[in-house]
Design an enzyme around this catalytic site. Structure first.
Site, PDB file in Angstrom:
ATOM      1  N   HIS A  47       0.858  -1.229  -0.124  1.00 43.71           N
ATOM      2  CA  HIS A  47      -0.012  -0.018  -0.025  1.00 43.71           C
ATOM      3  C   HIS A  47       0.867   1.302  -0.110  1.00 43.71           C
ATOM      4  O   HIS A  47       2.124   1.134   0.444  1.00 43.71           O
ATOM      5  CB  HIS A  47      -0.913  -0.005   1.281  1.00 43.71           C
ATOM      6  CG  HIS A  47      -2.074  -1.023   1.079  1.00 43.71           C
ATOM      7  ND1 HIS A  47      -3.145  -0.916   1.782  1.00 43.71           N
ATOM      8  CD2 HIS A  47      -2.235  -2.077   0.698  1.00 43.71           C
ATOM      9  CE1 HIS A  47      -3.880  -1.767   1.950  1.00 43.71           C
ATOM     10  NE2 HIS A  47      -3.408  -2.633   0.899  1.00 43.71           N
ATOM     11  N   GLU A  49       0.740   3.887   1.639  1.00 43.15           N
ATOM     12  CA  GLU A  49       1.078   4.604   3.014  1.00 43.15           C
ATOM     13  C   GLU A  49       2.448   3.636   3.708  1.00 43.15           C
ATOM     14  O   GLU A  49       3.414   3.994   4.108  1.00 43.15           O
ATOM     15  CB  GLU A  49       0.216   4.270   3.968  1.00 43.15           C
ATOM     16  CG  GLU A  49      -1.056   5.020   3.907  1.00 43.15           C
ATOM     17  CD  GLU A  49      -2.067   4.287   3.162  1.00 43.15           C
ATOM     18  OE1 GLU A  49      -3.322   4.541   3.346  1.00 43.15           O
ATOM     19  OE2 GLU A  49      -1.657   3.502   2.080  1.00 43.15           O
ATOM     20  N   CYS A  77      -6.224   2.148   5.696  1.00 45.33           N
ATOM     21  CA  CYS A  77      -6.846   0.972   6.210  1.00 45.33           C
ATOM     22  C   CYS A  77      -6.381   0.583   7.565  1.00 45.33           C
ATOM     23  O   CYS A  77      -5.532   1.215   8.147  1.00 45.33           O
ATOM     24  CB  CYS A  77      -6.788  -0.317   5.196  1.00 45.33           C
ATOM     25  SG  CYS A  77      -5.111  -0.592   5.064  1.00 45.33           S
ATOM     26  N   CYS A  80      -2.289  -0.147   7.322  1.00 43.69           N
ATOM     27  CA  CYS A  80      -1.720   1.057   7.249  1.00 43.69           C
ATOM     28  C   CYS A  80      -1.745   2.066   8.478  1.00 43.69           C
ATOM     29  O   CYS A  80      -0.779   2.731   8.991  1.00 43.69           O
ATOM     30  CB  CYS A  80      -2.105   1.884   5.992  1.00 43.69           C
ATOM     31  SG  CYS A  80      -1.731   0.972   4.601  1.00 43.69           S
TER      32      CYS A  80
END
Length: 144
Positions: A47, A49, A77, A80
């Site tokens: 992801h 992040e 999410c 993260c």
């Protein structure tokens, strides 16, 4: 946020969901950035992040990002949000809310949970319409 949007556009260019993130220092200087790379790397943890946090930690030579701000185009999410708590990020700034998976205000509030060892300041809704639009355009193109 404009830099995070640039990272999101780059992610879309290689077929990933257009989410971008940047890590800034105390003075607003760019330390690191990333877009989603799940499709590119075939890695479910890639992801934006997480990648931006990893790159910032490498650049700063420490996992403690206590004086840093994470700017991301979509509400993080749970994975993260947990990562930024573990990295001790001082402030989170995000654009669009994620009612299906958001772990900062939509479904949970991981980053400000008083039971955890660290809590981050949160600024939400920054360039929200621009951040939402890039996602809406991507998914509309995927459907057609």
């Amino acid at each position: 946020m404009w830099q995070a949007l640039d990272e999101a556009r780059a992610a879309a260019d290689h077929g990933d969901v257009p989410i971008g993130a940047v890590v800034l220092d105390r003075n607003g200087g760019l330390i690191a950035g990333a877009g989603n790379e799940r499709e590119l790397l075939k890695d479910p943890t890639a992801h934006a992040e997480v990648l931006a946090l990893r790159r910032a930690a490498e650049e700063l030579r420490t996992w403690r990002l206590e004086d840093c701000t994470l700017v991301v185009t979509l509400e993080p999410c749970t994975m993260c949000a947990g990562a930024l708590v573990l990295a001790r990020v001082r402030r989170l700034v995000f654009g669009a809310f994620d009612p299906k998976a958001g772990a900062v205000s939509s479904l949970w509030d991981v980053v400000r949970d008083p039971r955890l060892n660290h809590r981050s300041e949160v600024v939400s809704g920054v360039l929200e319409s621009e951040c939402a639009a890039i996602l809406q355009e991507f998914f509309a193109a995927q459907r057609s």
